[in-house]
Design a protein around this motif. Structure first.
Motif, PDB file in Angstrom:
ATOM      1  N   ASP A   1       0.812  -1.216   0.000  1.00 22.40           N
ATOM      2  CA  ASP A   1       0.000   0.000   0.000  1.00 22.40           C
ATOM      3  C   ASP A   1       0.844   1.264   0.000  1.00 22.40           C
ATOM      4  N   GLY A   2       2.169   1.114  -0.103  1.00 22.60           N
ATOM      5  CA  GLY A   2       3.049   2.275  -0.170  1.00 22.60           C
ATOM      6  C   GLY A   2       3.255   2.981   1.155  1.00 22.60           C
ATOM      7  N   ARG A   3       2.975   2.339   2.256  1.00 18.66           N
ATOM      8  CA  ARG A   3       3.072   2.965   3.575  1.00 18.66           C
ATOM      9  C   ARG A   3       4.485   2.847   4.135  1.00 18.66           C
TER      10      ARG A   3
ATOM     11  N   VAL B   1       6.013   4.854   5.870  1.00 19.51           N
ATOM     12  CA  VAL B   1       6.077   5.349   7.240  1.00 19.51           C
ATOM     13  C   VAL B   1       5.907   4.206   8.239  1.00 19.51           C
ATOM     14  N   GLU B   2       5.085   3.211   7.902  1.00 14.25           N
ATOM     15  CA  GLU B   2       4.913   2.065   8.797  1.00 14.25           C
ATOM     16  C   GLU B   2       6.215   1.284   8.929  1.00 14.25           C
TER      17      GLU B   2
ATOM     18  N   LEU C   1       0.484  12.752  11.605  1.00 16.53           N
ATOM     19  CA  LEU C   1       0.185  11.609  10.738  1.00 16.53           C
ATOM     20  C   LEU C   1      -1.324  11.447  10.545  1.00 16.53           C
ATOM     21  N   ARG C   2      -2.087  11.644  11.607  1.00 17.83           N
ATOM     22  CA  ARG C   2      -3.547  11.572  11.483  1.00 17.83           C
ATOM     23  C   ARG C   2      -4.065  12.658  10.553  1.00 17.83           C
TER      24      ARG C   2
ATOM     25  N   ASP D   1      -3.366  11.686   6.988  1.00 22.78           N
ATOM     26  CA  ASP D   1      -4.289  10.637   6.552  1.00 22.78           C
ATOM     27  C   ASP D   1      -5.682  11.186   6.274  1.00 22.78           C
TER      28      ASP D   1
ATOM     29  N   THR E   1       8.817  10.964   5.788  1.00 24.90           N
ATOM     30  CA  THR E   1       8.537   9.657   5.196  1.00 24.90           C
ATOM     31  C   THR E   1       7.050   9.533   4.864  1.00 24.90           C
ATOM     32  N   ALA E   2       6.191  10.022   5.753  1.00 24.06           N
ATOM     33  CA  ALA E   2       4.748   9.973   5.501  1.00 24.06           C
ATOM     34  C   ALA E   2       4.373  10.833   4.297  1.00 24.06           C
TER      35      ALA E   2
ATOM     36  N   GLY F   1       6.709   9.295   1.095  1.00 20.40           N
ATOM     37  CA  GLY F   1       6.651   7.865   0.816  1.00 20.40           C
ATOM     38  C   GLY F   1       8.023   7.264   0.582  1.00 20.40           C
TER      39      GLY F   1
END
Length: 143
Positions: A9-11, A13-14, A40-41, A44, A77-78, A81
């Motif tokens: 999913d390209g995350r 940051v995770e 981050l919220r 999103d 990073t968030a 990506g």
């Protein structure tokens, strides 16, 4: 890390947060999450609102600089990506040291870093001019 190694999913940051969880003491990691979670919220929920994310607000009060630096990298990073972000400290005469997060290629390019420092200087001068105009006009100067 190659693009093939990123989560589907390209995350990125995770992945980055998982790496930090392993590397950092638990209490520092929790502090880091307290700082980055609201940003981050917001990303999103509403997308990227701005290129500037000051890490000096109420949620960062008393947070050590190294954790704020790491928070800046998590946020980068968030936003991008990418996992190759680097934090660079530029010494700007007018303002003192300024922390900037950029990609690895830019961080390694002295000419590009000079351009960024020049942009920051110009922006600072413009802000000071506007502050002077506002002060002379009896307007608020806290921008």
């Amino acid at each position: 890390m190659n693009e093939d190694e990123l989560p589907p999913d390209g995350r990125a940051v995770e992945v980055y947060l998982d790496l930090l969880r392993v590397r950092m003491p638990e209490e520092e990691y929790e502090l880091l999450l307290d700082v980055v979670d609201p940003v981050l919220r917001a990303i999103d929920e509403r997308g990227v609102p701005s290129a500037d994310f000051p890490l000096e607000g109420a949620q960062a009060q008393g947070v050590p600089q190294e954790i704020r630096d790491e928070a800046a990298l998590v946020i980068a990073t968030a936003v991008t990506g990418r996992l190759d972000n680097e934090l660079v400290v530029l010494d700007i005469e007018e303002t003192g040291p300024v922390r900037v997060v950029t990609d690895a290629a830019t961080a390694a390019d002295p000419a590009r870093l000079t351009e960024i420092a020049d942009y920051i200087r110009d922006r600072h001068r413009e802000t000071e001019e506007l502050r002077g105009i506002a002060e002379a006009s009896d307007m608020p100067t806290d921008f």
